[in-house]
Motif scaffolding. Structure first.
Motif, PDB file in Angstrom:
ATOM      1  N   ILE A  83      -0.877 -15.609  12.052  1.00 44.05           N
ATOM      2  CA  ILE A  83      -1.066 -15.845  10.511  1.00 44.05           C
ATOM      3  C   ILE A  83      -1.915 -14.686   9.883  1.00 44.05           C
ATOM      4  CG2 ILE A  83      -2.056 -17.095   8.813  1.00 44.05           C
ATOM      5  CD1 ILE A  83      -1.057 -19.577  10.358  1.00 44.05           C
ATOM      6  N   LEU A  84      -2.720 -14.534  10.627  1.00 40.38           N
ATOM      7  CA  LEU A  84      -3.706 -13.267  10.221  1.00 40.38           C
ATOM      8  C   LEU A  84      -3.047 -11.891  10.203  1.00 40.38           C
ATOM      9  CD1 LEU A  84      -7.136 -14.426  11.526  1.00 40.38           C
ATOM     10  CD2 LEU A  84      -6.566 -14.610   9.257  1.00 40.38           C
ATOM     11  N   ALA A  85      -2.435 -11.768  11.145  1.00 40.99           N
ATOM     12  CA  ALA A  85      -1.640 -10.439  11.334  1.00 40.99           C
ATOM     13  C   ALA A  85      -0.518 -10.312  10.296  1.00 40.99           C
ATOM     14  CB  ALA A  85      -0.996 -10.295  12.775  1.00 40.99           C
ATOM     15  N   GLY A  86       0.041 -11.263  10.021  1.00 39.18           N
ATOM     16  CA  GLY A  86       1.224 -11.389   8.984  1.00 39.18           C
ATOM     17  C   GLY A  86       0.593 -11.279   7.689  1.00 39.18           C
ATOM     18  N   VAL A  87      -0.700 -11.722   7.299  1.00 33.16           N
ATOM     19  CA  VAL A  87      -1.361 -11.687   5.969  1.00 33.16           C
ATOM     20  C   VAL A  87      -1.883 -10.105   5.881  1.00 33.16           C
ATOM     21  CG1 VAL A  87      -3.519 -12.291   4.612  1.00 33.16           C
ATOM     22  CG2 VAL A  87      -1.984 -13.839   5.797  1.00 33.16           C
ATOM     23  N   GLY A  88      -2.289  -9.620   6.960  1.00 34.18           N
ATOM     24  CA  GLY A  88      -2.747  -8.214   7.042  1.00 34.18           C
ATOM     25  C   GLY A  88      -1.654  -7.258   6.803  1.00 34.18           C
ATOM     26  N   LEU A  89      -0.502  -7.587   7.306  1.00 36.35           N
ATOM     27  CA  LEU A  89       0.640  -6.718   7.257  1.00 36.35           C
ATOM     28  C   LEU A  89       1.211  -6.771   5.866  1.00 36.35           C
ATOM     29  CD1 LEU A  89       2.633  -7.168  10.588  1.00 36.35           C
ATOM     30  CD2 LEU A  89       1.471  -5.050   9.886  1.00 36.35           C
ATOM     31  N   ARG A  90       1.447  -7.813   5.313  1.00 32.39           N
ATOM     32  CA  ARG A  90       1.558  -7.959   3.786  1.00 32.39           C
ATOM     33  C   ARG A  90       0.759  -7.327   2.779  1.00 32.39           C
ATOM     34  NH1 ARG A  90       3.840 -13.728   2.227  1.00 32.39           N
ATOM     35  NH2 ARG A  90       4.874 -12.373   0.678  1.00 32.39           N
ATOM     36  N   ALA A  91      -0.631  -7.350   3.119  1.00 29.31           N
ATOM     37  CA  ALA A  91      -1.496  -6.692   2.355  1.00 29.31           C
ATOM     38  C   ALA A  91      -1.260  -5.041   2.337  1.00 29.31           C
ATOM     39  CB  ALA A  91      -2.941  -6.929   2.633  1.00 29.31           C
ATOM     40  N   VAL A  92      -1.095  -4.567   3.594  1.00 32.28           N
ATOM     41  CA  VAL A  92      -0.662  -3.244   3.866  1.00 32.28           C
ATOM     42  C   VAL A  92       0.381  -2.783   3.229  1.00 32.28           C
ATOM     43  CG1 VAL A  92      -0.204  -1.475   5.356  1.00 32.28           C
ATOM     44  CG2 VAL A  92      -1.963  -2.869   5.983  1.00 32.28           C
ATOM     45  N   GLY A  93       1.491  -3.508   3.187  1.00 32.08           N
ATOM     46  CA  GLY A  93       2.770  -3.232   2.647  1.00 32.08           C
ATOM     47  C   GLY A  93       2.619  -3.256   1.115  1.00 32.08           C
ATOM     48  N   ALA A  94       1.929  -4.123   0.451  1.00 27.14           N
ATOM     49  CA  ALA A  94       1.743  -4.176  -0.847  1.00 27.14           C
ATOM     50  C   ALA A  94       0.889  -3.016  -1.571  1.00 27.14           C
ATOM     51  CB  ALA A  94       0.795  -5.609  -1.408  1.00 27.14           C
ATOM     52  N   VAL A  95       0.106  -2.601  -0.771  1.00 34.01           N
ATOM     53  CA  VAL A  95      -0.427  -1.275  -1.046  1.00 34.01           C
ATOM     54  C   VAL A  95       0.238   0.011  -0.869  1.00 34.01           C
ATOM     55  CG1 VAL A  95      -2.640   0.145  -0.614  1.00 34.01           C
ATOM     56  CG2 VAL A  95      -2.970  -2.434  -1.111  1.00 34.01           C
ATOM     57  N   ALA A  96       0.938   0.119   0.453  1.00 31.96           N
ATOM     58  CA  ALA A  96       1.735   1.166   0.695  1.00 31.96           C
ATOM     59  C   ALA A  96       3.014   1.470  -0.064  1.00 31.96           C
ATOM     60  CB  ALA A  96       1.888   1.000   2.278  1.00 31.96           C
ATOM     61  N   VAL A  97       3.767   0.360  -0.383  1.00 33.96           N
ATOM     62  CA  VAL A  97       5.135   0.507  -1.128  1.00 33.96           C
ATOM     63  C   VAL A  97       4.726   0.967  -2.389  1.00 33.96           C
ATOM     64  CG1 VAL A  97       7.249  -1.016  -1.909  1.00 33.96           C
ATOM     65  CG2 VAL A  97       6.300  -1.010   0.313  1.00 33.96           C
ATOM     66  N   PRO A  98       3.947   0.487  -3.229  1.00 30.74           N
ATOM     67  CA  PRO A  98       3.808   1.072  -4.557  1.00 30.74           C
ATOM     68  C   PRO A  98       3.429   2.526  -4.495  1.00 30.74           C
ATOM     69  CG  PRO A  98       2.872  -1.089  -4.663  1.00 30.74           C
ATOM     70  CD  PRO A  98       3.195  -0.811  -3.355  1.00 30.74           C
ATOM     71  N   ALA A  99       2.499   2.941  -3.781  1.00 33.63           N
ATOM     72  CA  ALA A  99       2.003   4.167  -3.590  1.00 33.63           C
ATOM     73  C   ALA A  99       3.116   5.079  -3.196  1.00 33.63           C
ATOM     74  CB  ALA A  99       0.889   4.293  -2.556  1.00 33.63           C
ATOM     75  N   ALA A 100       4.039   4.671  -2.292  1.00 27.55           N
ATOM     76  CA  ALA A 100       5.246   5.597  -1.967  1.00 27.55           C
ATOM     77  C   ALA A 100       5.981   5.666  -3.341  1.00 27.55           C
ATOM     78  CB  ALA A 100       5.793   4.823  -0.639  1.00 27.55           C
ATOM     79  N   ARG A 101       6.171   4.519  -4.109  1.00 29.95           N
ATOM     80  CA  ARG A 101       7.012   4.762  -5.275  1.00 29.95           C
ATOM     81  C   ARG A 101       6.552   5.528  -6.336  1.00 29.95           C
ATOM     82  NH1 ARG A 101       8.015  -1.642  -5.747  1.00 29.95           N
ATOM     83  NH2 ARG A 101       9.756  -1.919  -4.141  1.00 29.95           N
ATOM     84  N   THR A 102       5.152   5.653  -6.255  1.00 33.16           N
ATOM     85  CA  THR A 102       4.611   6.711  -7.413  1.00 33.16           C
ATOM     86  C   THR A 102       4.699   7.910  -7.120  1.00 33.16           C
ATOM     87  OG1 THR A 102       2.857   4.484  -7.744  1.00 33.16           O
ATOM     88  CG2 THR A 102       2.433   7.101  -8.433  1.00 33.16           C
ATOM     89  N   ARG A 103       4.517   8.210  -5.735  1.00 30.51           N
ATOM     90  CA  ARG A 103       4.838   9.568  -5.170  1.00 30.51           C
ATOM     91  C   ARG A 103       6.274   9.952  -5.435  1.00 30.51           C
ATOM     92  NH1 ARG A 103       0.966   8.588  -0.526  1.00 30.51           N
ATOM     93  NH2 ARG A 103       2.471   7.202   0.244  1.00 30.51           N
ATOM     94  N   ALA A 104       7.173   9.201  -5.127  1.00 34.73           N
ATOM     95  CA  ALA A 104       8.607   9.586  -5.241  1.00 34.73           C
ATOM     96  C   ALA A 104       8.927   9.953  -6.783  1.00 34.73           C
ATOM     97  CB  ALA A 104       9.331   8.326  -4.924  1.00 34.73           C
ATOM     98  N   GLU A 105       8.168   9.041  -7.749  1.00 31.29           N
ATOM     99  CA  GLU A 105       8.563   9.284  -9.084  1.00 31.29           C
ATOM    100  C   GLU A 105       8.036  10.802  -9.223  1.00 31.29           C
ATOM    101  OE1 GLU A 105       6.817   5.895 -10.986  1.00 31.29           O
ATOM    102  OE2 GLU A 105       8.515   4.536  -9.906  1.00 31.29           O
ATOM    103  N   VAL A 106       7.158  11.303  -8.899  1.00 29.65           N
ATOM    104  CA  VAL A 106       6.363  12.499  -9.317  1.00 29.65           C
ATOM    105  C   VAL A 106       7.412  13.533  -9.126  1.00 29.65           C
ATOM    106  CG1 VAL A 106       4.437  14.152  -9.233  1.00 29.65           C
ATOM    107  CG2 VAL A 106       4.148  11.480  -9.209  1.00 29.65           C
TER     108      VAL A 106
END
Length: 134
Positions: free
Chosen positions: A111-134
């Motif tokens: 459960i903790l690993a899943g929560v951690g991976l979701r948190a990392v994904g929530a931060v990484a995906v918007p950052a990747a989208r922002t870089r792609a839009e630039v």
């Protein structure tokens, strides 16, 4: 919030089942045990304590000899055998409690690993989208 992982549920159910089975045997830790004397055997510590006191009393009853050391016709051989079987059964329950707790810990780790991976994904995906839009 994630729900209970099935491994946590299985570990908890196993713990309860082993505790109930021990309790049904109506065993009480001997009064001269090193710890938990007089307690009802229904958990890992009381089972361990009772196994230890059986190990202390059995040699007194058999003249210090083990099952293998006693002659096949010696009536004390049954005493040694019963003591050995009782200790083995109690130690099996102690191991079962340990495995149940370990399973619950593994479920919690998932459960903790899943929560951690979701948190990392929530931060990484918007950052990747922002870089792609630039």
């Amino acid at each position: 919030m994630p729900g209970a992982h099935p491994i946590i549920i299985a570990g908890g159910a196993t713990y309860v089942m082993v505790s109930q089975e021990l309790s049904r045997a109506n065993v009480t830790v001997a009064e001269d045990a090193d710890f938990l004397a007089g307690e009802h055997v229904d958990g890992p510590f009381s089972a361990y304590s009772q196994a230890q006191i059986i190990d202390k009393h059995a040699p007194d009853s058999t003249g210090g000899k083990t099952y293998a050391e006693l002659d096949r016709e010696d009536p004390l051989r049954d005493v040694a055998m019963n003591a050995s079987f009782l200790r083995a059964s109690l130690f099996t329950s102690v191991v079962s409690f340990g495995v149940a707790v370990m399973a619950m810990g593994v479920g919690l780790a998932f459960i903790l690993a899943g929560v951690g991976l979701r948190a990392v994904g929530a931060v990484a995906v918007p950052a990747a989208r922002t870089r792609a839009e630039v």
